[in-house]
Structures are given as C-alpha cells and as structure tokens.
Design a protein around this motif. Structure first.
Motif, short mmCIF file in Angstrom:
data_model
loop_
_atom_site.label_atom_id
_atom_site.label_comp_id
_atom_site.label_asym_id
_atom_site.label_seq_id
_atom_site.Cartn_x
_atom_site.Cartn_y
_atom_site.Cartn_z
N LEU A 101 -43.58 -6.42 -1.60
CA LEU A 101 -42.89 -6.98 -2.76
C LEU A 101 -43.93 -7.42 -3.77
CD1 LEU A 101 -40.17 -8.01 -4.02
CD2 LEU A 101 -40.76 -10.23 -3.02
N TYR A 102 -43.83 -6.90 -4.99
CA TYR A 102 -44.71 -7.33 -6.08
C TYR A 102 -44.03 -8.44 -6.86
CZ TYR A 102 -47.25 -7.48 -10.47
OH TYR A 102 -47.95 -7.91 -11.58
N SER A 103 -44.79 -9.50 -7.17
CA SER A 103 -44.26 -10.59 -7.97
C SER A 103 -44.91 -10.59 -9.35
CB SER A 103 -44.52 -11.94 -7.29
OG SER A 103 -44.23 -13.01 -8.19
N PRO A 104 -44.17 -10.32 -10.40
CA PRO A 104 -44.75 -10.42 -11.75
C PRO A 104 -45.08 -11.86 -12.12
CG PRO A 104 -42.38 -10.04 -11.86
CD PRO A 104 -42.76 -9.89 -10.42
N GLU A 105 -44.51 -12.79 -11.39
CA GLU A 105 -44.77 -14.21 -11.63
C GLU A 105 -46.19 -14.60 -11.24
OE1 GLU A 105 -42.79 -18.49 -10.20
OE2 GLU A 105 -42.01 -16.59 -9.46
N THR A 106 -46.72 -14.03 -10.17
CA THR A 106 -48.04 -14.40 -9.67
C THR A 106 -49.04 -13.25 -9.73
OG1 THR A 106 -47.54 -13.74 -7.38
CG2 THR A 106 -46.93 -15.99 -8.05
N ASP A 107 -48.57 -12.02 -9.97
CA ASP A 107 -49.40 -10.82 -9.98
C ASP A 107 -49.98 -10.52 -8.60
OD1 ASP A 107 -50.42 -8.56 -11.31
OD2 ASP A 107 -52.38 -9.51 -11.57
N TYR A 108 -49.29 -10.97 -7.56
CA TYR A 108 -49.68 -10.65 -6.18
C TYR A 108 -48.72 -9.62 -5.59
CZ TYR A 108 -53.21 -14.31 -5.32
OH TYR A 108 -54.34 -15.08 -5.33
N TYR A 109 -49.25 -8.80 -4.67
CA TYR A 109 -48.44 -7.97 -3.80
C TYR A 109 -48.30 -8.73 -2.47
CZ TYR A 109 -49.28 -4.26 -7.15
OH TYR A 109 -49.34 -3.50 -8.30
N TYR A 110 -47.07 -8.98 -2.06
CA TYR A 110 -46.80 -9.70 -0.82
C TYR A 110 -46.36 -8.70 0.24
CZ TYR A 110 -47.03 -13.88 -3.71
OH TYR A 110 -47.46 -14.87 -4.57
N MET A 111 -47.11 -8.62 1.32
CA MET A 111 -46.78 -7.72 2.43
C MET A 111 -46.17 -8.55 3.56
SD MET A 111 -49.08 -4.89 4.49
CE MET A 111 -50.28 -6.06 5.16
N PHE A 112 -44.95 -8.20 3.91
CA PHE A 112 -44.24 -8.86 5.00
C PHE A 112 -44.36 -8.01 6.26
CE2 PHE A 112 -42.27 -10.12 1.07
CZ PHE A 112 -41.99 -11.47 1.22
N LEU A 113 -44.48 -8.68 7.40
CA LEU A 113 -44.54 -8.01 8.69
C LEU A 113 -43.82 -8.84 9.74
CD1 LEU A 113 -48.28 -6.91 8.85
CD2 LEU A 113 -46.34 -5.36 8.93
N SER A 114 -43.38 -8.19 10.80
CA SER A 114 -42.84 -8.89 11.96
C SER A 114 -43.86 -8.81 13.08
CB SER A 114 -41.52 -8.26 12.41
OG SER A 114 -40.56 -8.40 11.38
N PHE A 115 -44.23 -9.96 13.63
CA PHE A 115 -45.18 -10.04 14.73
C PHE A 115 -44.42 -10.23 16.05
CE2 PHE A 115 -49.61 -11.22 13.03
CZ PHE A 115 -49.41 -10.56 11.83
N GLY A 116 -44.97 -9.73 17.16
CA GLY A 116 -44.36 -9.90 18.47
C GLY A 116 -43.39 -8.78 18.80
N GLY A 117 -42.66 -8.96 19.91
CA GLY A 117 -41.67 -7.97 20.34
C GLY A 117 -40.31 -8.29 19.77
N LEU A 118 -39.50 -7.26 19.51
CA LEU A 118 -38.24 -7.48 18.79
C LEU A 118 -37.09 -7.97 19.66
CD1 LEU A 118 -36.11 -4.93 19.40
CD2 LEU A 118 -37.74 -3.71 17.99
N SER A 119 -37.18 -7.87 20.97
CA SER A 119 -36.09 -8.34 21.82
C SER A 119 -35.92 -9.86 21.73
CB SER A 119 -36.33 -7.95 23.28
OG SER A 119 -36.35 -6.54 23.42
#
Length: 351
Positions: A101-119
C-alpha cells in the motif's frame, strides 16, 4: 558439491538468484531450484507505484518475499533477475500473503505480511514494514532491515518463528477484550488474524485493513473482518481495536479520554496463546496506572493524536471513538505502536 554450485548457493543466499536459471531457445528454461533461497510463486499482489510503474509482489514460506517489475501489459520487464528483487526471507521462514500500500500522505510504501502458521493454533499475525521505494529496502519500527529477517538451516518451524518474531511492526495477533464492570460479554476472541489487504480512500483520507480471522473454540472456521487504520505521528499505521461499523461522532476532550481501559499488549511473539486484556487507567493528571505505568498526552494541533510513555518506552497513535459490537455500545478506544519497537498496544474504555 563442486565450487560452482557452492558459489550459486552463496549468491542465492545474498539474494542474487539469476545464477540459478539458464535459458535455451530450443529446450526452454532450465531452472535449478532450491527452496531454502528461492520463492514459491503464490500470493501475488500487483500494484502501481507513485510513478505508475507496475510491480508484482509475491512469495511466502520457502525462500522468501520477492518483487518483480512488470510492463504495462502485465508481462515481465526485461533487465532484472529472473525472480526479481529479494525483500526478505530464507530457510522456510513462516511469513506470507504480502500486500503493498502506497501512502501519498507519507510517501512510504507499506508492505504487510502475515507471520506464523495460518491455522487457529499456529499464531498467524499481521505485520507491517515500510520503504521509500517499492523494491526496498524495507525497515520496521525498530529500525531492522527486512533483509535480515530469515531463518537458519535445519531448524523446526517453531524455532524459525522465534528467529523472525522480532522483525516487522506487529499490528495484530491473537487477543480478547475481557468483560469488565457491568459488561456481560467478552469481545469475540480473534485467533490467527492475517493474510490481509489494505485500502486507502483518497477522498476521505481513511485507511482500512481487510483480513480473515479464526475465533476461539471454533477450529479453523474463519470470517472476514475490517478494521480502520490511522497514521500516527511517526508515519506508522495503527489499527483500531474493534471492527469497523461506520464512523461515529464523539468528543475527544480530556474528560472523554480519561478513565479505565481494557488494554491489549500485542507484543512481538508468534504464539497460539490469546492475549487477554488487562486494566489500566488514564488519569486526569496525565499519568497511566494499573497493569502498566507511565504518562499520556495529546497533540496541541489534534487532540486525537496520542503519545504514551509506558515502562520507559514511547508509543504513538490515536484516540478513536467506535462501537464495541460485543456489547453494542459506543466507546473511546486507543491504538498506539512503539516509536522504536515493534509493539502495538490497544485500549478499549471500560467505564
């Protein structure tokens, strides 16, 4: 193995994967694949950067997370490594579901991830990191480079989780808000929330986190949830404690914000344990007491912008008036994250 193969292994470990691929016109591509270093081709997120260049973020459990630049028709742009640029991972570290997700408010690209196992019993949790460039390097709130987020050879999955759990700002993991006072219901306990996407509405300036979650006592049954997000004064995103039910008008003066809160400290662990709320007080003299001690204050420019000092650590975020759907009541909440740590702390007013 001979020296040439050893050199390829070392190059792949550093993120240079081009040496693992040779292409012949007559016979097609021949790929030497090693899952310790190289990605599996799942969980793609295709996005435009601020200059309208097209990218694909992908990969997960195995050799890590990669990003490729694409042509405008979606084909692979020439002149880059076969797998693209490595952003993080090695040796089957358990993170997956990347979303940018790019934020024009901060000029950062934010990368989201899920850590661990999904169960439900494997501790899935949502984390975020940021960069000024779509192909990194990405850093977390503690200042860690995501290139260092990886496992080591020959370890169990739980051991690998321990090696990576200090990386990435943990936005949300397993939690429950316990009933307090006259309340009769606990919040619906989230288990293994994750595999999120995110949305920025340029017209309203709102950010949203969309994800699936399991629940306590229902196995791996899951539902989709949406929580609003807010940008704090350090340009990090924090998620609201309760699910989004629409904006609710409320006062944000000192009288409205002081009082007793049910607090959830998400910490940084990858764990199947549910974090149960504890009680803290935000006092009229701007002190914090109860399960954690410290101080709190708000910005002179915006009384919703919150700064807390808890246990000697600084946290920044927001006050947010929203609905607690478990008890069908509107109440003040807060969400803050560490200024130099990857910890998120939530509060939901109890009195």
């Amino acid at each position: 193995e001979d020296e040439a193969v050893q050199a390829k292994l070392q190059a792949a470990e550093r993120g240079d994967t081009s040496s693992w691929v040779s292409v012949t016109v007559d016979e097609g591509p021949t790929v030497r694949y090693n899952s310790n270093f190289l990605p599996n081709a799942i969980d793609p997120c295709v996005f435009y950067d601020k200059d309208e260049r097209l990218w694909m973020l992908y990969g997960s459990f195995s050799g890590g997370i990669f990003v490729l630049e694409l042509n405008q028709d979606g084909s692979l742009k020439e002149g880059q490594d076969y797998y693209g640029t490595k952003l993080m991972g090695n040796y089957h570290s358990r993170f997956e579901g990347p979303f940018m997700l790019y934020s024009p408010e901060t000029d950062y690209y934010y990368m989201f991830l899920s850590f661990g196992g999904l169960s439900a019993n494997q501790g899935y949790n949502i984390r975020v990191m940021r960069s000024k460039n779509p192909d990194g390097v990405f850093y977390d709130a503690a200042g860690n480079s995501m290139l260092d987020a990886m496992g080591i050879p020959g370890q169990t999955l739980n051991r690998q989780d321990k090696l990576i759990e200090k990386y990435g700002l943990k936005m949300m993991g397993n939690f429950v808000f316990q009933p307090y006072g006259d309340e009769t219901n606990a919040s619906e306990a989230y288990r293994s929330p994750g595999h999120n996407s995110a949305y920025y509405n340029p017209e309203t300036g709102q950010y949203f986190l969309i994800f699936h979650t399991r629940f306590d006592g229902t196995g791996d049954r899951f539902q989709v949830r949406v929580h609003e997000m807010f940008m704090n004064e350090d340009d990090w995103l924090v998620a609201a404690p309760h699910r989004y039910t629409g904006e609710i008008k409320g006062n944000y003066n000192k009288e409205a914000c002081t009082g007793t809160y049910k607090m959830v400290n998400h910490g940084t662990a990858i764990t199947q344990d549910i974090v149960a709320s504890e009680i803290i007080q935000l006092n009229d003299d701007n002190t914090v007491s109860g399960a954690l001690n410290g101080t709190w204050s708000v910005s002179k420019e915006d009384e919703r912008m919150l700064t807390m000092n808890l246990g000697g650590k600084a946290y920044k975020g927001v006050f947010y008036y929203q609905n607690d759907s478990a008890n069908d009541v509107d109440k003040m909440t807060f969400s803050v994250c560490g200024s130099d740590s990857n910890v998120t702390i939530w509060g939901s007013k109890a009195d």
